[in-house]
Design an enzyme around this catalytic site. Structure first.
Site, PDB file in Angstrom:
ATOM      1  N   GLU B  77      48.024  38.869  48.213  1.00 13.58           N
ATOM      2  CA  GLU B  77      49.749  39.347  47.801  1.00 13.58           C
ATOM      3  C   GLU B  77      50.300  39.940  48.363  1.00 13.58           C
ATOM      4  O   GLU B  77      51.767  40.160  47.803  1.00 13.58           O
ATOM      5  CB  GLU B  77      49.644  39.143  46.686  1.00 13.58           C
ATOM      6  CG  GLU B  77      49.418  38.426  45.618  1.00 13.58           C
ATOM      7  CD  GLU B  77      49.370  37.465  44.108  1.00 13.58           C
ATOM      8  OE1 GLU B  77      50.647  37.077  43.779  1.00 13.58           O
ATOM      9  OE2 GLU B  77      49.233  38.339  42.900  1.00 13.58           O
ATOM     10  N   HIS B  96      52.924  45.481  42.261  1.00 15.02           N
ATOM     11  CA  HIS B  96      53.538  44.187  42.089  1.00 15.02           C
ATOM     12  C   HIS B  96      52.065  44.777  40.579  1.00 15.02           C
ATOM     13  O   HIS B  96      51.251  45.044  41.116  1.00 15.02           O
ATOM     14  CB  HIS B  96      52.641  42.984  42.497  1.00 15.02           C
ATOM     15  CG  HIS B  96      51.996  42.053  41.804  1.00 15.02           C
ATOM     16  ND1 HIS B  96      52.632  41.275  41.335  1.00 15.02           N
ATOM     17  CD2 HIS B  96      50.602  41.245  42.319  1.00 15.02           C
ATOM     18  CE1 HIS B  96      52.280  40.087  41.240  1.00 15.02           C
ATOM     19  NE2 HIS B  96      51.122  40.164  41.112  1.00 15.02           N
ATOM     20  N   HIS B  98      50.094  42.601  36.557  1.00 15.72           N
ATOM     21  CA  HIS B  98      49.731  42.047  35.816  1.00 15.72           C
ATOM     22  C   HIS B  98      50.624  41.889  34.565  1.00 15.72           C
ATOM     23  O   HIS B  98      49.790  41.451  33.796  1.00 15.72           O
ATOM     24  CB  HIS B  98      48.702  40.854  35.657  1.00 15.72           C
ATOM     25  CG  HIS B  98      48.683  40.639  37.224  1.00 15.72           C
ATOM     26  ND1 HIS B  98      46.485  40.170  37.953  1.00 15.72           N
ATOM     27  CD2 HIS B  98      49.324  40.110  38.158  1.00 15.72           C
ATOM     28  CE1 HIS B  98      47.071  39.781  38.964  1.00 15.72           C
ATOM     29  NE2 HIS B  98      48.297  39.968  39.505  1.00 15.72           N
ATOM     30  N   HIS B 166      52.384  35.071  35.316  1.00 19.30           N
ATOM     31  CA  HIS B 166      51.593  35.601  36.779  1.00 19.30           C
ATOM     32  C   HIS B 166      51.996  37.729  36.554  1.00 19.30           C
ATOM     33  O   HIS B 166      50.819  38.372  36.466  1.00 19.30           O
ATOM     34  CB  HIS B 166      52.189  35.302  37.848  1.00 19.30           C
ATOM     35  CG  HIS B 166      51.435  35.865  38.816  1.00 19.30           C
ATOM     36  ND1 HIS B 166      51.939  35.473  40.190  1.00 19.30           N
ATOM     37  CD2 HIS B 166      50.495  37.089  38.942  1.00 19.30           C
ATOM     38  CE1 HIS B 166      51.313  36.170  41.008  1.00 19.30           C
ATOM     39  NE2 HIS B 166      49.613  37.408  40.678  1.00 19.30           N
TER      40      HIS B 166
END
Lengths: 253, 253, 253, 253
Positions: B77, B96, B98, B166
């Site tokens: 990603e 990024h 979660h 996500h």
């Protein structure tokens, strides 16, 4: 050890307890009024509470000015402490914390009140101070005596004031009491939060709050037991003032 | 140390902080734009953030191609990072994650917004990106620049975008700011979640958000205190750039 | 190492991961179908998963009879495993766990379904098995093949079945997949639980579930990264099958 | 070892387990009826349970008087234990705890009842005792036999009584059973709390509660497995009574 030395040592332990019990993290602080001069208070320099040692403690006038030209970086929000000491001659110790569990109660209309016995020390009324009321849009921090005095007015004669979107300020007659209150306020908040949705909540009565306030003395065995427990969990067992355990007058089992 | 060396060292610390503070676990990543070349970014190879060391850091073109033929396994990603750097010349660091606390806000209609002061850095608007809108049924991962650019369009000029089912992507002008934001976004989410059901919620005003954005500089003492605290908790105290503590100009107590 | 040796080693790691990630505690277990004999499965003797070592692993016929007269105490609920292997030739690994996060979904009418991407592996339908339906009042434990077969019928072709007031059973084509599913089912449950009350919930579509099932292979880098991460957290890093990290084809930075 | 020695050792383990599993913290205690004299019980002096060692255990008459003139500080609330032993000849062990998870059920009208199988041991009815009913405003502590007997009357023949705004008292036929119940009562409370809002809750039937009560013996392998697991987590593995693991009658794999 002098009374000042003992006070400094206990203030270090208090810092460590509050960090260990997750009442404070990188932010948050605890102070005591100077044992020899009511116009001064003792508070660490700008440092995470879990790192505070004896040499980190600074001395301030009530208006937040460091005494003796100490030019180390102080906490930006020390004015919380000075303003409360100024308004409340009865208060000898203050905590400011962002403890997660109280945050929901700072941003809604449900009042935080004692519902479990250990929460009684916050008293029957916990006002919510919103800096926006008198100062408009700010960065929400108490960065001067005007802010601090406004917060102290809101606190009035109570033990705890919530700070909207921020945390709380707690004030007590002794360090052990303000630490105990600061540990139990989040626990009480969690119980009240969880009880929401289970039906009407039965809070402590004012009579129960008063009975508990009268009963618990700063160094009663029950209060000491918690201080000792928390100090050990915080790795400060060696800094505790020892209470001798009486050699047992008993025959051998 | 060169500026690149310092940047790599700080990126390692950032990885460890995000892992230690439970913002990321096996998954999640943090990058910085290359300090010497705005068309490149630095991001670890595919590895759990808590394991990332200096030698694990790879260099990418904005389209996600590893430079100099580095054929180690990159994060699938990475396109989240490249697309945001491409769309946002002001952004120098991207995360990024979660983090569990934000997940409920990615799958319902209640907006995530700042309600506690430390949450201000996410800004007044946190869009939710749903890959299904433009790509139909996928595995929900941002695995190419088309996905990444779609996410970057959704993020627009904001600081945080939620990713449906996500997690989130955060973008800031510096590494220390994106890490701070990423630690506090979950905390703010928890406060907002808990406040639901306690009555109408008072969020930060745009003026408060702006005041806080103006006030906090990347290396102000308050921001540094948190970075230092988190770095120590992550076992990276030894990697911190030292800020000298001024020897105190004070008489001995 | 033989394939059986590798299987036993991985089963030990699986036990430790499930314990470390709090999917199981004193109770709960994981098994694999015997790599050389589809009519057998391998499961530890009655022991807390975090204590399981290679020598604790026993071999059973599908009906739960220990082979070769091994008279050590087996798990009472081994019939969960045997009945699923019996009903499902495709299944090679089974987990039974009481993970707290799923318990609310076992006792109410709200369905557990995938809402976060890592929850996709539970599939689009998670049936709830209630032992009372066919067996009346029992101690809720699966203590014979009749119970086990009833549970397996309820599970049918799905990946996870909740067990009312008890926990869940998960079944997959490989050990790494059943462990991954078992770690993520509670996480998905927590997100869905927290989202309740925030508005209508957007779940994964069947197309997304299918896309993710097609995309993830048991030993893809992304799946391996989580296994490695969890194994290290469980203190089993030394037991991992090493995947060589290619020496980087890159010039020195 | 004598039966008294074994009882003392197990009581130390019980203290450590309850502390380690967060059923108790600085406050809370566990006792056993004296194995040789039903008019006595054994309970530590006033000390945090995690610190209790063999030499800290005191002996009391049922009315709370320490025997043999032992003048060490006892727990203020020992009357909970004495009054229950007095009212219930079947009870051999008592726990008093403030475990957070039960607190919401002590202050609202939603009944705590078994919804997960491990919660069955609390029985089908969990009364809530409110000291205010018969004593008006107090500090909520059970500080004399009048309070204790009132609580024991409320408990009646049940296994657990909640104490409004305070915690719970649990009573069982053996130490291992009261500890197990005390660990699982909070877990059951959490599941029930979380299930609220997900729809109507399916609780255990009385038949299931009875089946489980009949099935589990104090030293069955399943009960022992949990005790062993918890004792090891509490650092007391060395204090466990060893059950020999039969040498396996099996051929080498």
């Amino acid at each position: 050890m002098t009374d000042l030395s003992l006070a400094l040592r206990d203030l270090v332990v208090a810092n460590r307890i509050l960090a260990s019990e997750d009442v404070v993290d990188a932010y948050g602080h605890v102070s005591i009024r100077h044992p020899r001069d009511a116009t001064r208070y003792l508070l660490a320099r700008s440092l995470s509470p879990e790192l505070v040692g004896r040499d980190d403690i600074m001395e301030f006038a009530l208006d937040g000015t460091p005494v003796r030209g100490d030019d180390r970086q102080p906490y930006l929000e020390r004015f919380i402490h000075g303003a409360i000491y100024e308004a409340r001659p009865d208060v000898q110790a203050v905590v400011h914390a962002h403890a997660e569990a109280v945050l929901p109660f700072t941003i809604t209309t449900t009042a935080l009140r004692p519902v479990i016995h250990s929460g009684s020390f916050m008293g029957g009324h916990v006002p919510v101070w919103d800096i926006r009321d008198n100062f408009g849009d700010t960065n929400l921090l108490v960065t001067n005596m005007a802010h601090g005095r406004d917060l102290a007015r809101c606190l009035a004669g109570n033990s705890v004031a919530l700070m909207r979107g921020h945390g709380f300020a707690a004030a007590a007659r002794s360090l052990i009491e303000v630490v105990r209150m600061s540990v139990y306020v989040p626990r009480n908040a969690r119980a009240l939060l969880a009880a929401t949705g289970l039906g009407p909540v039965k809070a402590l009565s004012q009579g129960e709050i008063d009975a508990r306030a009268a009963g618990y003395k700063p160094h009663s065995p029950e209060t000491w037991r918690a201080w000792e427990y928390w100090a050990r969990r915080a790795g400060c067992g060696h800094l505790l003032a020892k209470r001798p355990v009486k050699p047992a007058k008993r025959s051998k089992r």
